[in-house]
Design a protein around this motif. Structure first.
Motif, PDB file in Angstrom:
ATOM      1  N   ALA A 151       2.906  -3.720   9.989  1.00 32.39           N
ATOM      2  CA  ALA A 151       3.321  -3.808   8.587  1.00 32.39           C
ATOM      3  C   ALA A 151       3.932  -2.498   8.106  1.00 32.39           C
ATOM      4  O   ALA A 151       3.443  -1.411   8.397  1.00 32.39           O
ATOM      5  N   VAL A 152       5.012  -2.635   7.333  1.00 27.80           N
ATOM      6  CA  VAL A 152       5.678  -1.505   6.680  1.00 27.80           C
ATOM      7  C   VAL A 152       5.850  -1.871   5.210  1.00 27.80           C
ATOM      8  O   VAL A 152       6.275  -2.982   4.883  1.00 27.80           O
ATOM      9  N   LYS A 153       5.498  -0.931   4.333  1.00 27.72           N
ATOM     10  CA  LYS A 153       5.725  -1.138   2.911  1.00 27.72           C
ATOM     11  C   LYS A 153       6.285   0.132   2.309  1.00 27.72           C
ATOM     12  O   LYS A 153       5.687   1.203   2.413  1.00 27.72           O
ATOM     13  N   LEU A 154       7.467  -0.004   1.680  1.00 25.67           N
ATOM     14  CA  LEU A 154       8.174   1.138   1.111  1.00 25.67           C
ATOM     15  C   LEU A 154       8.197   1.026  -0.413  1.00 25.67           C
ATOM     16  O   LEU A 154       8.407  -0.049  -0.963  1.00 25.67           O
ATOM     17  N   PHE A 155       7.956   2.153  -1.077  1.00 28.52           N
ATOM     18  CA  PHE A 155       8.178   2.286  -2.504  1.00 28.52           C
ATOM     19  C   PHE A 155       9.170   3.425  -2.707  1.00 28.52           C
ATOM     20  O   PHE A 155       9.371   4.239  -1.794  1.00 28.52           O
ATOM     21  N   PRO A 156       9.816   3.511  -3.866  1.00 28.35           N
ATOM     22  CA  PRO A 156      10.799   4.581  -4.071  1.00 28.35           C
ATOM     23  C   PRO A 156      10.213   5.965  -3.767  1.00 28.35           C
ATOM     24  O   PRO A 156       9.261   6.414  -4.404  1.00 28.35           O
ATOM     25  N   GLY A 157      10.766   6.600  -2.751  1.00 26.86           N
ATOM     26  CA  GLY A 157      10.343   7.952  -2.382  1.00 26.86           C
ATOM     27  C   GLY A 157       9.052   8.014  -1.588  1.00 26.86           C
ATOM     28  O   GLY A 157       8.590   9.106  -1.244  1.00 26.86           O
ATOM     29  N   VAL A 187       6.637   6.161   1.664  1.00 23.08           N
ATOM     30  CA  VAL A 187       6.331   5.182   2.709  1.00 23.08           C
ATOM     31  C   VAL A 187       4.832   4.912   2.611  1.00 23.08           C
ATOM     32  O   VAL A 187       4.004   5.702   3.060  1.00 23.08           O
ATOM     33  N   ALA A 188       4.475   3.801   1.984  1.00 26.23           N
ATOM     34  CA  ALA A 188       3.059   3.515   1.716  1.00 26.23           C
ATOM     35  C   ALA A 188       2.337   3.026   2.956  1.00 26.23           C
ATOM     36  O   ALA A 188       1.177   3.377   3.185  1.00 26.23           O
ATOM     37  N   LEU A 189       3.013   2.203   3.761  1.00 29.54           N
ATOM     38  CA  LEU A 189       2.447   1.711   5.020  1.00 29.54           C
ATOM     39  C   LEU A 189       3.493   1.806   6.115  1.00 29.54           C
ATOM     40  O   LEU A 189       4.682   1.545   5.877  1.00 29.54           O
ATOM     41  N   LYS A 190       3.045   2.181   7.303  1.00 30.68           N
ATOM     42  CA  LYS A 190       3.931   2.161   8.465  1.00 30.68           C
ATOM     43  C   LYS A 190       3.082   1.872   9.702  1.00 30.68           C
ATOM     44  O   LYS A 190       1.959   2.365   9.839  1.00 30.68           O
ATOM     45  N   ASN A 191       3.604   1.006  10.554  1.00 28.66           N
ATOM     46  CA  ASN A 191       2.888   0.674  11.792  1.00 28.66           C
ATOM     47  C   ASN A 191       1.443   0.290  11.508  1.00 28.66           C
ATOM     48  O   ASN A 191       0.512   0.696  12.205  1.00 28.66           O
ATOM     49  N   MET A 192       1.226  -0.514  10.466  1.00 28.76           N
ATOM     50  CA  MET A 192      -0.142  -0.854  10.069  1.00 28.76           C
ATOM     51  C   MET A 192      -0.610  -2.120  10.778  1.00 28.76           C
ATOM     52  O   MET A 192       0.089  -3.130  10.813  1.00 28.76           O
ATOM     53  N   HIS A 193      -1.800  -2.032  11.341  1.00 28.31           N
ATOM     54  CA  HIS A 193      -2.412  -3.160  12.040  1.00 28.31           C
ATOM     55  C   HIS A 193      -3.808  -3.393  11.480  1.00 28.31           C
ATOM     56  O   HIS A 193      -4.518  -2.454  11.117  1.00 28.31           O
ATOM     57  N   LEU A 194      -4.203  -4.665  11.461  1.00 31.68           N
ATOM     58  CA  LEU A 194      -5.569  -5.011  11.076  1.00 31.68           C
ATOM     59  C   LEU A 194      -5.855  -6.405  11.603  1.00 31.68           C
ATOM     60  O   LEU A 194      -5.016  -7.297  11.470  1.00 31.68           O
ATOM     61  N   ASN A 195      -7.014  -6.595  12.231  1.00 30.68           N
ATOM     62  CA  ASN A 195      -7.394  -7.932  12.662  1.00 30.68           C
ATOM     63  C   ASN A 195      -8.885  -8.145  12.462  1.00 30.68           C
ATOM     64  O   ASN A 195      -9.687  -7.241  12.668  1.00 30.68           O
ATOM     65  N   SER A 248      -5.433   0.597  -0.571  1.00 30.02           N
ATOM     66  CA  SER A 248      -5.102  -0.306  -1.677  1.00 30.02           C
ATOM     67  C   SER A 248      -3.821  -1.081  -1.404  1.00 30.02           C
ATOM     68  O   SER A 248      -3.733  -2.285  -1.678  1.00 30.02           O
ATOM     69  N   THR A 249      -2.817  -0.416  -0.857  1.00 31.35           N
ATOM     70  CA  THR A 249      -1.565  -1.103  -0.533  1.00 31.35           C
ATOM     71  C   THR A 249      -1.791  -2.152   0.547  1.00 31.35           C
ATOM     72  O   THR A 249      -1.257  -3.267   0.474  1.00 31.35           O
ATOM     73  N   LEU A 250      -2.592  -1.811   1.548  1.00 31.33           N
ATOM     74  CA  LEU A 250      -2.922  -2.757   2.618  1.00 31.33           C
ATOM     75  C   LEU A 250      -3.593  -4.003   2.044  1.00 31.33           C
ATOM     76  O   LEU A 250      -3.232  -5.141   2.388  1.00 31.33           O
ATOM     77  N   ILE A 251      -4.554  -3.804   1.144  1.00 34.61           N
ATOM     78  CA  ILE A 251      -5.241  -4.936   0.512  1.00 34.61           C
ATOM     79  C   ILE A 251      -4.250  -5.798  -0.270  1.00 34.61           C
ATOM     80  O   ILE A 251      -4.283  -7.034  -0.210  1.00 34.61           O
ATOM     81  N   LYS A 252      -3.348  -5.145  -1.001  1.00 31.96           N
ATOM     82  CA  LYS A 252      -2.388  -5.892  -1.822  1.00 31.96           C
ATOM     83  C   LYS A 252      -1.385  -6.656  -0.963  1.00 31.96           C
ATOM     84  O   LYS A 252      -0.895  -7.724  -1.368  1.00 31.96           O
ATOM     85  N   VAL A 253      -1.066  -6.163   0.212  1.00 33.50           N
ATOM     86  CA  VAL A 253      -0.195  -6.901   1.129  1.00 33.50           C
ATOM     87  C   VAL A 253      -0.917  -8.151   1.639  1.00 33.50           C
ATOM     88  O   VAL A 253      -0.349  -9.247   1.682  1.00 33.50           O
ATOM     89  N   LEU A 254      -2.192  -7.992   2.008  1.00 29.34           N
ATOM     90  CA  LEU A 254      -2.953  -9.128   2.525  1.00 29.34           C
ATOM     91  C   LEU A 254      -3.206 -10.187   1.460  1.00 29.34           C
ATOM     92  O   LEU A 254      -3.300 -11.385   1.772  1.00 29.34           O
ATOM     93  N   THR A 255      -3.299  -9.763   0.202  1.00 29.85           N
ATOM     94  CA  THR A 255      -3.599 -10.712  -0.882  1.00 29.85           C
ATOM     95  C   THR A 255      -2.359 -11.185  -1.625  1.00 29.85           C
ATOM     96  O   THR A 255      -2.473 -11.862  -2.653  1.00 29.85           O
ATOM     97  N   GLY A 256      -1.175 -10.836  -1.144  1.00 27.22           N
ATOM     98  CA  GLY A 256       0.054 -11.367  -1.717  1.00 27.22           C
ATOM     99  C   GLY A 256       0.552 -10.666  -2.965  1.00 27.22           C
ATOM    100  O   GLY A 256       1.531 -11.100  -3.571  1.00 27.22           O
ATOM    101  N   VAL A 257      -0.111  -9.573  -3.364  1.00 28.63           N
ATOM    102  CA  VAL A 257       0.374  -8.808  -4.523  1.00 28.63           C
ATOM    103  C   VAL A 257       1.680  -8.109  -4.162  1.00 28.63           C
ATOM    104  O   VAL A 257       2.624  -8.065  -4.960  1.00 28.63           O
ATOM    105  N   HIS A 258       1.724  -7.532  -2.964  1.00 27.31           N
ATOM    106  CA  HIS A 258       2.952  -6.932  -2.434  1.00 27.31           C
ATOM    107  C   HIS A 258       3.396  -7.719  -1.201  1.00 27.31           C
ATOM    108  O   HIS A 258       2.555  -8.243  -0.452  1.00 27.31           O
ATOM    109  N   GLN A 259       4.697  -7.759  -0.995  1.00 27.95           N
ATOM    110  CA  GLN A 259       5.231  -8.366   0.219  1.00 27.95           C
ATOM    111  C   GLN A 259       5.676  -7.238   1.159  1.00 27.95           C
ATOM    112  O   GLN A 259       6.379  -6.317   0.721  1.00 27.95           O
ATOM    113  N   PRO A 260       5.271  -7.282   2.424  1.00 25.00           N
ATOM    114  CA  PRO A 260       5.657  -6.204   3.342  1.00 25.00           C
ATOM    115  C   PRO A 260       7.159  -6.212   3.598  1.00 25.00           C
ATOM    116  O   PRO A 260       7.792  -7.271   3.634  1.00 25.00           O
ATOM    117  N   ASP A 261       7.734  -5.006   3.761  1.00 21.98           N
ATOM    118  CA  ASP A 261       9.158  -4.912   4.091  1.00 21.98           C
ATOM    119  C   ASP A 261       9.397  -5.256   5.549  1.00 21.98           C
ATOM    120  O   ASP A 261      10.476  -5.728   5.915  1.00 21.98           O
TER     121      ASP A 261
END
Length: 501
Positions: A11-17, A19-27, A45-58
């Motif tokens: 998982a990768v998640k970018l915000f302006p300026g 890099v909130a997540l990069k190469n993120m793994h969880l199982n 927090s970003t990882l949780i929000k990606v898993l719960t649909g608050v944020h969509q991973p790039d």
């Protein structure tokens, strides 16, 4: 069929300026409790929000029971069986337990809400979580432990396959933590996967099957819990060794108390509280939840009215009716509730840092922007606040970095007495050491530091003297060189026992 109930890959998640997540793994496996740990700002927090649909991973993929999922919003994540019990509970205190559990998931009969059925199901699901309580009662009439079970009940009600628990013990007492641990094990036995996010290493070792470490938004390592120890976990989490989790330094104790409190009374809350606090020392306040520690400090600070008693600062009796008078008398109060009482979340770091002493940053009627920025940058560096800039909105920061902003705000206040109420609650081991070092620097500068803490290792590790409270009364005062300066005796006093000698 996948061996994992939920799996996050690359998982990768970018915000302006940022890099909130990069190469993120969880199982997470069915019927497994997976610990998740990382410094504040590590990306939890970003990882949780990606898993719960608050944020969509790039970039990256989410699989639920082997099926690829793309969540557009939290409703889709919940429908797939992913639930989250957030650190800040989503409870409507005036509504009944039933209403809280079924909100947006109402059961209807003939076009009307079927309350008999909902009350019955609410009582059943709460009973399955160890809570034999009346679901008709407002949720706000119950403590944090029950409210947390209401949140878990919501997850059970939607047949969650995986429940994320975000710092679930941060506001609980000892008995409530025991109940939560039992509930987690019961959920595990039902085959539900749990992601248990905590900064308390002892909880991870007691409860979890495996532990995943993340750092700076990146996956570091997952191991079976038995293959970790304190040192290896801390090193993986912060990227460096912390040889001393409690770097206690000693100052020069002042000849006379900086703060003296005599017979402090508050109707039904405080009953004749007496203590002395000296410059060059940390005075710890220990006790069980509801012992009156925070209430004592709020009364001294003028946040709550008192019915009797005297307060002396540097030997002079003072009358403090409100927090502004307390600040003018050289008292700084870092409250337990940093979000509700310590910060203006919608404002920037720059603004929050000057709130306690704006006069310091004025040239006549105008604010000196250069001085504000220079001071702010100095605090960002010295407190290691992780932020893109001094103009970042404080509400966007992680909990630990928000706490550092609160500390920076009060460091600008030129106070002589610093009250720290649960200063390390909800922050990671590395950030804790930075908070302790701030305390050390204050002590070495001759300041008076008062620390309320529910963590006994912290009390013993950092205090020069300890005041033990129970039921709004002082039960004991223990010096560091006393034979009673140990966990057993301090807890004995907290439970109402008497210390001999």
């Amino acid at each position: 069929m996948s061996e994992y109930v939920v799996e996050l890959k690359n998982a990768v998640k970018l915000f302006p300026g940022v890099v909130a997540l990069k190469n993120m793994h969880l199982n997470v496996k069915p019927g497994e409790i997976l610990g998740l740990i990382g410094e504040n700002g590590a990306g939890k927090s970003t990882l949780i929000k990606v898993l719960t649909g608050v944020h969509q991973p790039d970039e990256g993929e989410i699989y639920v029971e082997g099926q690829l999922k793309k969540f557009k919003d939290p409703n889709e994540s919940a429908a797939a069986g992913i639930a989250c019990v957030y650190q800040e509970l989503n409870i409507e205190p005036l509504l009944s337990i039933t209403d809280n559990i079924f909100i947006n998931k109402w059961i209807k009969k003939g076009g009307l809400l079927d309350y008999p059925t909902m009350h019955k199901k609410a009582k059943e699901v709460m009973a399955s979580l160890g809570q034999d309580i009346d679901p008709h009662k407002p949720a706000g009439t119950f403590g944090m432990g029950v409210q947390q079970m209401i949140e878990i009940a919501k997850a059970v009600l939607i047949d969650a396959k995986m429940i994320i628990m975000d710092e679930p013990t941060s506001s609980l007492g000892e008995k409530e933590v025991e109940q939560l641990m039992k509930t987690c094990r019961d959920l595990k036995a039902r085959g539900i996967g749990i992601v248990f996010v905590s900064h308390k290493l002892e909880e991870l070792f007691e409860l979890c099957d495996r532990v995943t470490v993340i750092r700076d938004g990146e996956f570091i390592e997952t191991r079976d819990t038995k293959d970790w120890d304190n040192d290896s976990l801390i090193t993986a989490m912060v990227g460096r060794s912390l040889d001393n989790q409690f770097p206690k330094e000693f100052g020069q104790k002042s000849a006379e108390p900086v703060l003296k409190v005599e017979n402090l009374q508050e109707g039904g809350v405080l009953f004749g509280v007496d203590f002395e606090a000296y410059g060059g020392q940390i005075l710890g306040f220990a006790g069980l939840v509801g012992a009156g520690r925070t209430e004592t400090m709020r009364a001294i600070f003028g946040a709550d009215p008192i019915d009797g008693g005297k307060v002396y600062i540097h030997g002079k009796e003072v009358s403090i009716k409100n927090p502004r008078q307390a600040i003018n008398n050289g008292i700084a109060f870092l409250t337990e509730d940093r979000k509700g009482q310590g910060l203006v979340l919608a404002q920037t770091i720059r603004t929050n840092l000057i709130l306690a002493n704006m006069k310091r940053f004025c040239n006549g009627p105008f604010l000196n922007e250069k001085k504000i920025v220079e001071s702010g940058q100095e605090h960002i560096k010295s407190l290691r606040i992780k932020t893109p800039s001094i103009d970042e909105i404080v509400g966007q920061l992680s909990g630990g970095n928000q706490q550092k902003v609160v500390i920076g705000k009060w460091l600008n206040a030129d106070a002589d007495i610093f009250i720290f109420d649960e200063p390390t609650r909800g922050i990671d081991v590395g950030a804790k050491v930075e908070v302790y070092n701030v305390m050390n620097s204050l002590v070495k500068a001759g300041k008076c530091v008062i620390m309320i803490s529910s963590e006994m290792p912290e009390i013993l590790g950092m205090s020069d003297r300890v005041v033990v409270m129970r039921g709004g009364k002082v039960m004991a005062t223990v010096d560091r060189d006393s034979k009673h300066f140990n966990q057993e005796d301090i807890m004995k006093a907290a439970w109402g026992g008497t210390l001999d000698g």
